[in-house]
Design a protein around this motif. Structure first.
Motif, short mmCIF file in Angstrom:
data_model
loop_
_atom_site.label_atom_id
_atom_site.label_comp_id
_atom_site.label_asym_id
_atom_site.label_seq_id
_atom_site.Cartn_x
_atom_site.Cartn_y
_atom_site.Cartn_z
N ALA A 48 3.10 0.92 2.74
CA ALA A 48 2.53 0.10 1.73
C ALA A 48 1.18 1.12 1.24
CB ALA A 48 1.79 -1.09 2.03
N SER A 49 1.18 1.20 -0.26
CA SER A 49 0.25 1.92 -0.63
C SER A 49 -1.20 1.64 -0.44
CB SER A 49 0.53 1.96 -2.23
OG SER A 49 0.37 0.73 -2.62
N ARG A 50 -1.42 0.34 -0.15
CA ARG A 50 -2.89 -0.17 0.34
C ARG A 50 -2.38 -1.42 1.38
NH1 ARG A 50 -4.88 -4.34 -2.93
NH2 ARG A 50 -3.81 -4.67 -4.85
N ARG A 51 -3.67 -1.58 2.00
CA ARG A 51 -3.13 -2.87 3.08
C ARG A 51 -3.05 -4.31 2.52
NH1 ARG A 51 -7.18 -4.21 8.17
NH2 ARG A 51 -6.00 -5.82 8.92
N PRO A 52 -1.69 -4.72 2.82
CA PRO A 52 -1.28 -6.06 2.33
C PRO A 52 -1.88 -6.97 3.33
CG PRO A 52 0.60 -4.57 2.83
CD PRO A 52 -0.58 -4.06 3.46
N MET A 101 -0.24 -10.12 -1.25
CA MET A 101 -1.41 -9.46 -1.59
C MET A 101 -2.41 -10.30 -2.40
SD MET A 101 -0.85 -6.49 -0.85
CE MET A 101 -2.46 -5.57 -1.42
N VAL A 143 0.93 -2.52 -5.86
CA VAL A 143 1.10 -2.06 -4.55
C VAL A 143 2.63 -1.35 -4.42
CG1 VAL A 143 1.40 -2.72 -2.24
CG2 VAL A 143 -0.48 -3.71 -3.53
N GLN A 144 2.94 -0.61 -3.86
CA GLN A 144 4.12 0.07 -3.73
C GLN A 144 4.65 0.09 -2.36
OE1 GLN A 144 4.06 4.07 -5.44
NE2 GLN A 144 4.76 3.18 -7.13
N LEU A 145 5.88 -0.46 -2.01
CA LEU A 145 6.34 -0.44 -0.68
C LEU A 145 7.44 0.33 -0.54
CD1 LEU A 145 6.21 -4.52 -0.30
CD2 LEU A 145 4.38 -3.07 0.37
N ALA A 200 5.14 -7.87 0.78
CA ALA A 200 3.83 -7.96 1.08
C ALA A 200 3.13 -9.31 0.29
CB ALA A 200 3.04 -6.76 0.62
N ASN A 208 -0.99 1.20 7.27
CA ASN A 208 -0.57 0.25 6.22
C ASN A 208 0.89 0.29 6.21
OD1 ASN A 208 -3.03 -0.04 5.26
ND2 ASN A 208 -2.95 1.39 3.52
N TYR A 254 5.09 -8.88 -3.71
CA TYR A 254 5.58 -7.34 -3.91
C TYR A 254 6.61 -7.05 -2.93
CZ TYR A 254 1.36 -6.49 -6.56
OH TYR A 254 0.35 -6.39 -7.53
#
Length: 123
Positions: free
Chosen positions: A23-27, A96, A1-3, A94, A73, A112
């Motif tokens: 975020a690169s995907r939902r935390p 996760m 995951v990138q923030l 985040a 996100n 993250y």
């Protein structure tokens, strides 16, 4: 995951800024922390997976508002009535790991971290 945090800058005391963290995907839960020069990182605000539960440090309660847009996100930190002591690098974080864990101010809840964005409040 990138923030990716953004929105920092220079503002006069009493002013406002809005920070964003994409975020690169939902935390699950997300939080904001800050670190002033020469000080340890401290908790600012956190929000649950659904956005229905929020938690604030006493120092920002009533001035800052955390929110999130799950379609994007992204989590936001609206900062009003800024004070010179709010000057710091602000980090988003985040969780996760656990879907429905309540948001807290504990750094070890968050897996993250973003790169930080500098907020400077002049007097």
């Amino acid at each position: 995951v990138q923030l990716q945090a953004s929105g920092g800058g220079l503002v006069q005391a009493g002013g406002s800024l809005r920070l964003s963290c994409a975020a690169s995907r939902r935390p699950f839960s997300m939080g904001w922390f800050r670190q002033a020069p020469g000080k340890e990182r401290e908790f600012v605000a956190a929000i649950s997976w659904s956005g229905g539960s929020t938690y604030y440090a006493d120092s920002v309660k009533g001035r800052f508002t955390i929110s999130r847009d799950n379609a994007k996100n992204t989590v936001y930190l609206q900062m009003n009535s800024l004070k010179p002591e709010d000057t710091a690098v602000y980090y988003c974080a985040a969780d996760m790991d656990v879907p429905f864990r309540a948001p807290t101010g504990l750094t070890n809840q968050y897996d993250y971290w973003g790169q930080g964005t500098l907020v400077t409040v002049s007097s």
